[in-house]
Design a protein around this motif. Structure first.
Motif, PDB file in Angstrom:
ATOM      1  N   THR A   1       0.844  -1.185   0.000  1.00  0.00           N
ATOM      2  CA  THR A   1       0.000   0.000   0.000  1.00  0.00           C
ATOM      3  C   THR A   1       0.885   1.243   0.000  1.00  0.00           C
ATOM      4  OG1 THR A   1      -0.160   0.022   2.420  1.00  0.00           O
ATOM      5  CG2 THR A   1      -1.879  -1.155   1.212  1.00  0.00           C
ATOM      6  N   VAL A   2       0.410   2.264  -0.681  1.00  0.00           N
ATOM      7  CA  VAL A   2       1.130   3.536  -0.760  1.00  0.00           C
ATOM      8  C   VAL A   2       0.174   4.639  -0.336  1.00  0.00           C
ATOM      9  CG1 VAL A   2       2.396   5.133  -2.250  1.00  0.00           C
ATOM     10  CG2 VAL A   2       2.509   2.657  -2.676  1.00  0.00           C
ATOM     11  N   GLY A   3       0.612   5.461   0.593  1.00  0.00           N
ATOM     12  CA  GLY A   3      -0.259   6.537   1.060  1.00  0.00           C
ATOM     13  C   GLY A   3       0.525   7.716   1.582  1.00  0.00           C
ATOM     14  N   LEU A   4      -0.196   8.711   2.083  1.00  0.00           N
ATOM     15  CA  LEU A   4       0.409   9.889   2.690  1.00  0.00           C
ATOM     16  C   LEU A   4       0.258   9.787   4.199  1.00  0.00           C
ATOM     17  CD1 LEU A   4      -0.859  12.712   0.313  1.00  0.00           C
ATOM     18  CD2 LEU A   4       1.348  11.555   0.290  1.00  0.00           C
ATOM     19  N   ALA A   5       1.337  10.015   4.915  1.00  0.00           N
ATOM     20  CA  ALA A   5       1.358   9.789   6.356  1.00  0.00           C
ATOM     21  C   ALA A   5       0.716  10.925   7.125  1.00  0.00           C
ATOM     22  CB  ALA A   5       2.798   9.623   6.835  1.00  0.00           C
ATOM     23  N   GLU A   6       0.129  10.559   8.249  1.00  0.00           N
ATOM     24  CA  GLU A   6      -0.161  11.524   9.297  1.00  0.00           C
ATOM     25  C   GLU A   6       1.087  11.565  10.163  1.00  0.00           C
ATOM     26  OE1 GLU A   6      -2.530  13.552   9.505  1.00  0.00           O
ATOM     27  OE2 GLU A   6      -3.757  12.725   7.901  1.00  0.00           O
ATOM     28  N   ILE A   7       1.777  12.694  10.173  1.00  0.00           N
ATOM     29  CA  ILE A   7       3.153  12.717  10.661  1.00  0.00           C
ATOM     30  C   ILE A   7       3.288  13.025  12.143  1.00  0.00           C
ATOM     31  CG2 ILE A   7       4.034  13.335   8.407  1.00  0.00           C
ATOM     32  CD1 ILE A   7       4.242  16.187   9.276  1.00  0.00           C
ATOM     33  N   LEU A   8       2.178  13.055  12.876  1.00  0.00           N
ATOM     34  CA  LEU A   8       2.264  13.486  14.270  1.00  0.00           C
ATOM     35  C   LEU A   8       2.072  12.347  15.259  1.00  0.00           C
ATOM     36  CD1 LEU A   8       0.391  16.884  14.057  1.00  0.00           C
ATOM     37  CD2 LEU A   8       2.831  16.448  14.096  1.00  0.00           C
ATOM     38  N   GLY A   9       2.504  11.141  14.896  1.00  0.00           N
ATOM     39  CA  GLY A   9       2.388  10.037  15.830  1.00  0.00           C
ATOM     40  C   GLY A   9       3.188  10.262  17.101  1.00  0.00           C
ATOM     41  N   ALA A  10       4.291  10.949  16.992  1.00  0.00           N
ATOM     42  CA  ALA A  10       5.137  11.270  18.140  1.00  0.00           C
ATOM     43  C   ALA A  10       5.986  12.467  17.755  1.00  0.00           C
ATOM     44  CB  ALA A  10       6.030  10.089  18.505  1.00  0.00           C
ATOM     45  N   CYS A  11       6.442  13.207  18.745  1.00  0.00           N
ATOM     46  CA  CYS A  11       7.268  14.376  18.448  1.00  0.00           C
ATOM     47  C   CYS A  11       8.270  14.596  19.563  1.00  0.00           C
ATOM     48  CB  CYS A  11       6.403  15.619  18.262  1.00  0.00           C
ATOM     49  SG  CYS A  11       7.370  17.059  17.798  1.00  0.00           S
ATOM     50  N   ARG A  12       9.503  14.169  19.327  1.00  0.00           N
ATOM     51  CA  ARG A  12      10.567  14.424  20.289  1.00  0.00           C
ATOM     52  C   ARG A  12      11.148  15.814  20.092  1.00  0.00           C
ATOM     53  NH1 ARG A  12      11.578   9.076  18.714  1.00  0.00           N
ATOM     54  NH2 ARG A  12      13.003   9.830  17.113  1.00  0.00           N
ATOM     55  N   SER A  13      11.240  16.242  18.838  1.00  0.00           N
ATOM     56  CA  SER A  13      11.778  17.554  18.508  1.00  0.00           C
ATOM     57  C   SER A  13      11.143  18.037  17.224  1.00  0.00           C
ATOM     58  CB  SER A  13      13.302  17.493  18.335  1.00  0.00           C
ATOM     59  OG  SER A  13      13.798  18.677  17.731  1.00  0.00           O
ATOM     60  N   TYR A  14      10.872  19.331  17.148  1.00  0.00           N
ATOM     61  CA  TYR A  14      10.281  19.858  15.922  1.00  0.00           C
ATOM     62  C   TYR A  14      11.191  19.631  14.719  1.00  0.00           C
ATOM     63  CZ  TYR A  14      13.305  24.039  15.748  1.00  0.00           C
ATOM     64  OH  TYR A  14      14.371  24.889  15.648  1.00  0.00           O
ATOM     65  N   ARG A  15      12.485  19.507  14.958  1.00  0.00           N
ATOM     66  CA  ARG A  15      13.422  19.290  13.852  1.00  0.00           C
ATOM     67  C   ARG A  15      13.212  17.938  13.176  1.00  0.00           C
ATOM     68  NH1 ARG A  15      16.255  21.894  17.879  1.00  0.00           N
ATOM     69  NH2 ARG A  15      17.209  23.893  17.286  1.00  0.00           N
ATOM     70  N   ASP A  16      12.553  17.006  13.871  1.00  0.00           N
ATOM     71  CA  ASP A  16      12.296  15.682  13.297  1.00  0.00           C
ATOM     72  C   ASP A  16      11.058  15.647  12.415  1.00  0.00           C
ATOM     73  OD1 ASP A  16      14.492  14.656  14.617  1.00  0.00           O
ATOM     74  OD2 ASP A  16      13.337  13.994  16.358  1.00  0.00           O
ATOM     75  N   ILE A  17      10.250  16.719  12.427  1.00  0.00           N
ATOM     76  CA  ILE A  17       9.047  16.735  11.607  1.00  0.00           C
ATOM     77  C   ILE A  17       9.453  16.849  10.142  1.00  0.00           C
ATOM     78  CG2 ILE A  17       6.949  17.999  11.036  1.00  0.00           C
ATOM     79  CD1 ILE A  17       6.731  16.621  13.680  1.00  0.00           C
ATOM     80  N   PRO A  18       9.095  15.874   9.305  1.00  0.00           N
ATOM     81  CA  PRO A  18       9.608  15.818   7.932  1.00  0.00           C
ATOM     82  C   PRO A  18       8.796  16.644   6.942  1.00  0.00           C
ATOM     83  CG  PRO A  18       8.331  13.872   8.386  1.00  0.00           C
ATOM     84  CD  PRO A  18       8.327  14.670   9.663  1.00  0.00           C
ATOM     85  N   ILE A  19       8.897  17.953   7.040  1.00  0.00           N
ATOM     86  CA  ILE A  19       8.257  18.839   6.076  1.00  0.00           C
ATOM     87  C   ILE A  19       9.341  19.413   5.175  1.00  0.00           C
ATOM     88  CG2 ILE A  19       6.827  20.881   5.731  1.00  0.00           C
ATOM     89  CD1 ILE A  19       5.666  20.479   8.486  1.00  0.00           C
ATOM     90  N   ALA A  20       9.209  19.224   3.879  1.00  0.00           N
ATOM     91  CA  ALA A  20      10.219  19.690   2.941  1.00  0.00           C
ATOM     92  C   ALA A  20      10.256  21.214   2.883  1.00  0.00           C
ATOM     93  CB  ALA A  20       9.935  19.125   1.551  1.00  0.00           C
ATOM     94  N   GLU A  21      11.397  21.755   2.535  1.00  0.00           N
ATOM     95  CA  GLU A  21      11.572  23.202   2.503  1.00  0.00           C
ATOM     96  C   GLU A  21      10.700  23.873   1.443  1.00  0.00           C
ATOM     97  OE1 GLU A  21      13.253  25.060   4.705  1.00  0.00           O
ATOM     98  OE2 GLU A  21      13.544  23.151   5.757  1.00  0.00           O
ATOM     99  N   ASN A  22      10.284  23.124   0.432  1.00  0.00           N
ATOM    100  CA  ASN A  22       9.450  23.710  -0.626  1.00  0.00           C
ATOM    101  C   ASN A  22       7.971  23.383  -0.441  1.00  0.00           C
ATOM    102  OD1 ASN A  22       9.493  20.998  -1.170  1.00  0.00           O
ATOM    103  ND2 ASN A  22      10.016  21.194  -3.334  1.00  0.00           N
TER     104      ASN A  22
END
Length: 224
Positions: A126-147
């Motif tokens: 399966t291929v999908g788009l993630a909900e990226i907030l399952g856990a957050c140790r640091s905002y720097r780990d949030i994978p949002i691209a610069e563009n």
């Protein structure tokens, strides 16, 4: 370490937890195979076009599965090989490599069709788009691209700002000043700054990451 192995290594580091994903498509496989047949190639091509059209800031999640035949260990490995095959094929079809997030296997867990026989429908990726907030140790780990700055991101930031502001007001009125109150205040501040910055601001993505992280911490503090 070749480039694709490096991508896989980074995925393990950046995406240690399974993520709930909005499914974009499914690729099926022949029995005991990790190679794409004609149908699988067509499925990958269709999914790649959908992903390229969406231009979402959310990372792509690729998860491999097997049917129920064989041992758990063997099927876990087979599911991973299938997921790797699809990830490589998506990249070859023009999906940017930095948009590929978690590449993982569920093996023979989570059968689509609850049978013990070799059912092709269970042999899938399966291929999908993630909900990226399952856990957050640091905002720097949030994978949002610069563009990634755009209408979709701005809409999500606005929604998170509204939630944080509402929770902050509720907790203020109730006189509570515990962790949830503190996280509501942090999320309100971070999301407010993120919303207020123009899409071309060099700090837009940084504050978007801060907003998403503090929102996740707020949800945890509220016990959700």
């Amino acid at each position: 370490m070749n480039f694709f192995r490096l991508v896989l290594f980074l995925c393990v580091i950046l995406f240690p937890l399974s993520a709930q994903a909005e499914t974009f498509g499914t690729v099926n496989f022949n029995f005991d195979s990790d190679q794409l047949d004609a149908q699988g190639q067509q499925q990958v091509a269709e999914i790649a076009e959908r992903l390229k059209a969406v231009r979402s800031y959310k990372p792509t999640v690729v998860v491999g599965y097997t049917d129920a035949v064989g041992s758990s260990g063997y099927n876990q490995n087979l599911g991973q090989r299938r997921a790797n095959t699809v990830a490589r094929a998506l990249i070859a079809a023009g999906v940017p490599v930095d948009e590929i997030g978690q590449i993982s296997s569920r093996g023979k867990n989570d059968l689509l069709i609850a049978v013990t026989t070799a059912d092709r429908r269970n042999r899938r990726v399966t291929v999908g788009l993630a909900e990226i907030l399952g856990a957050c140790r640091s905002y720097r780990d949030i994978p949002i691209a610069e563009n990634a700055a755009g209408d979709e991101l701005q809409s999500d930031l606005t929604d998170r700002l509204q939630v944080a502001a509402s929770q902050y007001q509720v907790l203020t009125n109730s006189g509570q000043n515990g962790p949830a109150f503190q996280m509501a205040g942090a999320a309100r501040e971070d999301c407010g700054k993120a919303v207020g910055l123009n899409a071309d601001s060099i700090r837009k993505i940084e504050y978007a990451k801060r907003c998403f992280c503090s929102s996740a911490r707020l949800e945890a503090a509220l016990g959700r």
